[in-house]
Design a protein around this motif. Structure first.
Motif, PDB file in Angstrom:
ATOM      1  N   LEU A 122       0.804  -1.216   0.000  1.00  0.00           N
ATOM      2  CA  LEU A 122       0.000   0.000   0.000  1.00  0.00           C
ATOM      3  C   LEU A 122       0.840   1.270   0.000  1.00  0.00           C
ATOM      4  N   ALA A 123       1.892   1.298   0.800  1.00  0.00           N
ATOM      5  CA  ALA A 123       2.662   2.536   0.945  1.00  0.00           C
ATOM      6  C   ALA A 123       3.978   2.282   1.644  1.00  0.00           C
TER       7      ALA A 123
ATOM      8  N   LYS B 272      -8.752   5.979   6.098  1.00  0.00           N
ATOM      9  CA  LYS B 272      -7.351   6.334   6.349  1.00  0.00           C
ATOM     10  C   LYS B 272      -6.699   5.318   7.282  1.00  0.00           C
TER      11      LYS B 272
ATOM     12  N   VAL C 106      -2.132   7.798   5.758  1.00  0.00           N
ATOM     13  CA  VAL C 106      -2.087   7.469   4.339  1.00  0.00           C
ATOM     14  C   VAL C 106      -3.472   6.952   3.969  1.00  0.00           C
ATOM     15  N   PRO C 107      -3.943   7.180   2.748  1.00  0.00           N
ATOM     16  CA  PRO C 107      -5.243   6.634   2.355  1.00  0.00           C
ATOM     17  C   PRO C 107      -5.266   5.117   2.473  1.00  0.00           C
ATOM     18  N   GLU C 108      -6.401   4.580   2.849  1.00  0.00           N
ATOM     19  CA  GLU C 108      -6.530   3.136   3.020  1.00  0.00           C
ATOM     20  C   GLU C 108      -6.254   2.379   1.730  1.00  0.00           C
ATOM     21  N   LYS C 109      -6.492   3.020   0.591  1.00  0.00           N
ATOM     22  CA  LYS C 109      -6.238   2.370  -0.696  1.00  0.00           C
ATOM     23  C   LYS C 109      -4.782   2.484  -1.124  1.00  0.00           C
ATOM     24  N   GLY C 110      -3.967   3.185  -0.329  1.00  0.00           N
ATOM     25  CA  GLY C 110      -2.563   3.325  -0.644  1.00  0.00           C
ATOM     26  C   GLY C 110      -2.218   4.718  -1.134  1.00  0.00           C
ATOM     27  N   GLY C 111      -0.931   5.005  -1.217  1.00  0.00           N
ATOM     28  CA  GLY C 111      -0.485   6.319  -1.651  1.00  0.00           C
ATOM     29  C   GLY C 111       0.731   6.762  -0.866  1.00  0.00           C
ATOM     30  N   LYS C 112       0.923   8.060  -0.797  1.00  0.00           N
ATOM     31  CA  LYS C 112       2.068   8.620  -0.090  1.00  0.00           C
ATOM     32  C   LYS C 112       1.657   9.049   1.310  1.00  0.00           C
TER      33      LYS C 112
ATOM     34  N   ARG D   7       1.690  11.092   4.786  1.00  0.00           N
ATOM     35  CA  ARG D   7       1.945  12.488   5.149  1.00  0.00           C
ATOM     36  C   ARG D   7       1.900  12.642   6.666  1.00  0.00           C
TER      37      ARG D   7
END
Length: 387
Positions: A142-143, A164, A180-186, A188
């Motif tokens: 995911l991240a 989140k 981080v968003p639950e669906k993945g990403g960067k 912060r």
């Protein structure tokens, strides 16, 4: 909210990820070094915002926002059943290695059937987030997890809500809240706040994603919130000495009391509603709407609603002070097995074949129980899948 205990432990200086809350041991309670909290060997029990200050002191009658449904009548838990037969959709074997070879550590659930894991290096420092579909075994990254220069306490307190994933780290005397968003990403950094000194109350506990942002407890300082967009944390008036259990409920004692069950007395930090200890100090496990109380040395414990009304009985043999998971599950440990009592369905399930020599720890408030199998793999009990 797995992995808080070691970082929150009084005086803990290790760089390892924190494992929080309490642990349930198959051969009795062991006192972990420094932590001064009941630790058991073998299982991890996972049950797991600076907004404007809220007025304190409202009574149960005055509370109106987001009421918790009253608990139904409970009855004595049924005879033990093998967990594989009683809850076949809830029991899963999870390997300790990720597909890429990294060490996996289950930290919380992303809803029924979806397990959140961290990838760790050889120093047990989490460096990435993965999600595993428990039924198919499919695992996806995911991240990445950032580790800023100067990090002294590594990622811990993982929690999920409102789309989140959140966790915290620390740099010296400053705690950083990440999301981080639950669906993945960067990932912060959403906020930085003073880190309380090491004590029995821990550092950061009860981290939660709320409808408006994020919330957590900071030692004995009380409950704090920050908006979803980030910003300066704010304390909630009237919460000093309270520890976040499951948003918006906070209470005392905290999760690190060495003798007493946590959250015997609780308060809704949004409405001010309070719920007293119905067990008069004899509780062994408490949730939002009920507690389990001991009756002297008898193995027959009483289930009491927060209003003090009896809701039935349950076998408390092997139980140690703990939060009541999902307001319905309690875990007991014996030398050759573990038991999970479900007060709602009147079921007691037995878990065998676990490694009672390995102690894994986790925080209260999560939706799974994690054991270590005799073959070294994890045995995950997905409590959200139990109907």
């Amino acid at each position: 909210m797995v992995d808080d205990l070691e970082q929150n432990a009084p005086g803990r200086r290790s760089m390892r990820g924190l494992r929080a809350g309490f642990a349930v041991a198959a051969c009795g309670v062991v006192m972990a070094p420094i932590v001064m909290a009941p630790i058991v060997m073998g299982a991890i029990v996972a049950v797991p915002a600076y907004a404007r200050p809220e007025p304190a002191g409202r009574t149960v009658a005055a509370a109106a926002a987001r009421p918790v449904p009253a608990a139904g009548r409970m009855v004595t838990v049924a005879p033990e059943r093998p967990i594989e037969k009683a809850w076949p959709k809830a029991v899963h074997k999870v390997p300790r290695r990720l597909p890429g070879g990294g060490l996996a550590r289950p930290v919380t659930m992303l809803g029924a059937g979806r397990l959140l894991l961290t990838s760790e290096n050889r120093h047990e420092r989490a460096n990435a987030l993965y999600v595993r579909q428990l039924r198919s075994g499919r695992t996806v990254k995911l991240a990445d997890i950032p580790l800023p220069k100067g990090t002294t306490l590594f990622p811990s307190g993982f929690t999920v809500g409102h789309g989140k994933i959140a966790w915290w780290t620390a740099r010296g005397r400053t705690a950083d809240i990440w999301a981080v968003p639950e669906k993945g990403g960067k990932a912060r950094r959403v906020a930085s706040a003073p880190l309380p000194p090491p004590s029995r109350s821990g550092h950061i506990t009860g981290l939660a994603v709320t409808r408006k942002g994020f919330a957590w407890s900071a030692g004995d300082w009380g409950v704090f919130t920050v908006p979803a967009a980030g910003g300066r944390p704010r304390s909630i008036t009237g919460t000093k000495g309270l520890h976040l259990m499951r948003w918006p409920w906070a209470g005392s004692p905290g999760p690190f009391d060495p003798i007493k069950a946590p959250y015997q007395s609780i308060k809704n930090v949004e409405t001010g509603e309070t719920r007293a200890d119905p067990a008069s100090g004899t509780a062994v496990a408490c949730g939002v709407s009920r507690c389990i109380a001991r009756a002297g040395d008898s193995p027959a414990g009483r289930v009491l609603g927060r209003d003090g009304r009896p809701q039935g009985a349950v076998n408390v043999a092997g139980m140690r002070p703990q939060p009541l998971l999902r307001d319905r599950f309690a875990v007991a440990q014996h030398p050759d097995r573990a038991l999970i009592h479900d007060l709602r369905s009147k079921t007691s399930v037995v878990v065998k074949g676990i490694n009672t020599r390995v102690g894994d720890r986790t925080a209260a408030g999560d939706d799974f129980v994690r054991f270590t199998r005799a073959d070294g793999a994890y045995l995950i009990v997905d409590l959200a899948s139990v109907r």
